[in-house]
Design a protein around this motif. Structure first.
Motif, PDB file in Angstrom:
ATOM      1  N   THR A 147      -8.672   1.615  -3.437  1.00  0.00           N
ATOM      2  CA  THR A 147      -7.896   2.826  -3.690  1.00  0.00           C
ATOM      3  C   THR A 147      -8.682   3.817  -4.556  1.00  0.00           C
ATOM      4  N   LEU A 200       0.821  -1.207   0.000  1.00  0.00           N
ATOM      5  CA  LEU A 200       0.000   0.000   0.000  1.00  0.00           C
ATOM      6  C   LEU A 200       0.854   1.256   0.000  1.00  0.00           C
ATOM      7  N   SER A 215      -4.785  -1.393  -4.719  1.00  0.00           N
ATOM      8  CA  SER A 215      -5.667  -1.938  -3.696  1.00  0.00           C
ATOM      9  C   SER A 215      -7.108  -1.799  -4.169  1.00  0.00           C
TER      10      SER A 215
END
Length: 402
Positions: free
Chosen positions: A257, A224, A254
């Motif tokens: 996101t 991340l 992700s």
């Protein structure tokens, strides 16, 4: 504490994994279909002690707490010059590793891939220190690391040199016809003491699809948040990036996101050749085609990048800033890339002497991509490159980056 075991479905148990024909005939099938990792990060495979010895491997401890003296061991296979391996995980090291070498030489290492489901080879340059690129031409003129594959389009770069500890690259392979090979070659001049330790991991793309880098990505980050830096980024020793590079760095998106922030690492140096050349003072950045996209200048391309310096990212219908960055800082700004501005079918055009164009997808379901481009350098090459931190953000995207 014994090495940590990791279950894998790499299908290597159905293949003979050895370093030459004699070993291939002598070594029996794997006792365990497992990888193992030591506390210092070294990765090996679980074999019986006899199999490890026949492979000329190094046992770094048992694979089981309760395996006893007869249980499988974590076997690490390290090889240096003029060697061949079929191991799913192996290490290529300089002749005197862990000590440095001083004499000029040619050192090659071939990795044969017999598992037809392997479609990529990941090379982790755990330690890599050689003589760097020419200070004016920007090319690897003395020491050179070259990767050759049986794929017609190469890997997207021609060679590497300098200080590259911690870097990694993905190499596409095609073993579907029965086998494939990748050759690693390092030429050293002896001008500087050199050392390398490169971990080569064969990736089974059917068994482990989450480990596969998207097509066209030379580097692939799956966390991340993390730090990305250019090759030969070495401010202490006045290192500088190479000329004639054009490659994509991809970040696994992700699922939640909605924004990713890029920032220059605190107290780091950001220096990419621009139209202003070496006259820019530290902290002065440039952005846009006029400054960063001329035929003799370089840039870091962040598609959809916008000004987030006020802590509130530009969203909705706000205007996008130019997305090519160069100069002596990342434009002095925190750059934000938003999902709404992602492009699909983004085409990477590597230099003519490396490979054909590769296509990478940057839509919502695809990776987040940045691109580094450096052309031929015709003036003294002093630019150090970049070291930037990325951070994916999902919920609460209106909040300032902390």
């Amino acid at each position: 504490m014994p090495p940590r075991r990791h279950q894998t479905t790499n299908n290597v148990g159905s293949h003979k994994n050895s370093d030459d024909d004699d070993e291939e005939n002598d070594v029996s099938a794997r006792t365990e279909n497992l990888t193992c990792r030591t506390q210092d990060g070294t990765t090996g495979m679980c074999y019986s002690i006899n199999e490890c010895m026949k492979l000329d491997g190094r046992s770094v401890g048992p694979c089981d707490d309760d395996g006893g003296d007869d249980g499988p061991v974590c076997c690490v296979v390290e090889r240096s010059c003029r060697n061949v391996t079929k191991q799913p995980i192996s290490y290529f090291v300089n002749p005197s590793y862990p000590e440095k070498d001083t004499f000029g030489s040619f050192c090659d290492y071939r990795i044969d891939i017999t598992n037809k489901n392997v479609c990529q080879l990941r090379l982790d340059l755990e330690e890599f220190s050689t003589y760097g690129p020419h200070k004016q031409l920007g090319i690897c003129r003395n020491d050179r690391f070259v990767v050759l594959t049986s794929m017609p389009n190469g890997i997207g770069i021609s060679e590497l040199c300098g200080e590259n500890d911690g870097q990694h690259i993905y190499v596409p392979v095609d073993a579907s016809v029965g086998s494939a090979s990748v050759s690693l070659m390092i030429v050293t001049s002896g001008i500087k003491h050199y050392l390398w330790r490169i971990r080569a991991t064969q990736i089974d793309c059917k068994a482990n699809p989450d480990l596969v880098a998207p097509p066209g990505c030379l580097q692939y980050y799956q966390d991340l948040t993390g730090v990305i830096k250019s090759f030969n980024y070495n401010p202490v020793d006045e290192g500088h990036y190479q000329s004639n590079l054009d490659y994509a760095v991809c970040i696994q998106r992700s699922p939640n996101t909605c924004r990713i922030d890029f920032n220059q690492v605190e107290k780091s140096i950001f220096w990419i050749n621009s139209a202003d050349g070496g006259y820019l003072e530290e902290g002065v950045g440039r952005a846009g085609i006029a400054s960063c996209d001329l035929s003799t200048h370089d840039y870091l391309h962040i598609p959809g990048g916008r000004d987030g310096s006020d802590g509130i990212p530009a969203l909705g219908n706000s205007e996008s800033t130019t997305d090519k960055f160069c100069g002596r800082s990342l434009s002095g700004l925190a750059v934000t890339e938003n999902i709404e501005r992602m492009k699909s079918g983004y085409v990477l055009d590597p230099p003519d002497n490396t490979s054909l164009a590769s296509t990478v997808a940057t839509y919502a379901s695809g990776p987040i991509i940045i691109r580094f481009h450096s052309d031929d350098i015709i003036e003294p090459h002093q630019e150090l490159g970049f070291q930037i931190r990325y951070k994916q953000l999902g919920t609460g995207c209106m909040r300032p980056l902390r």
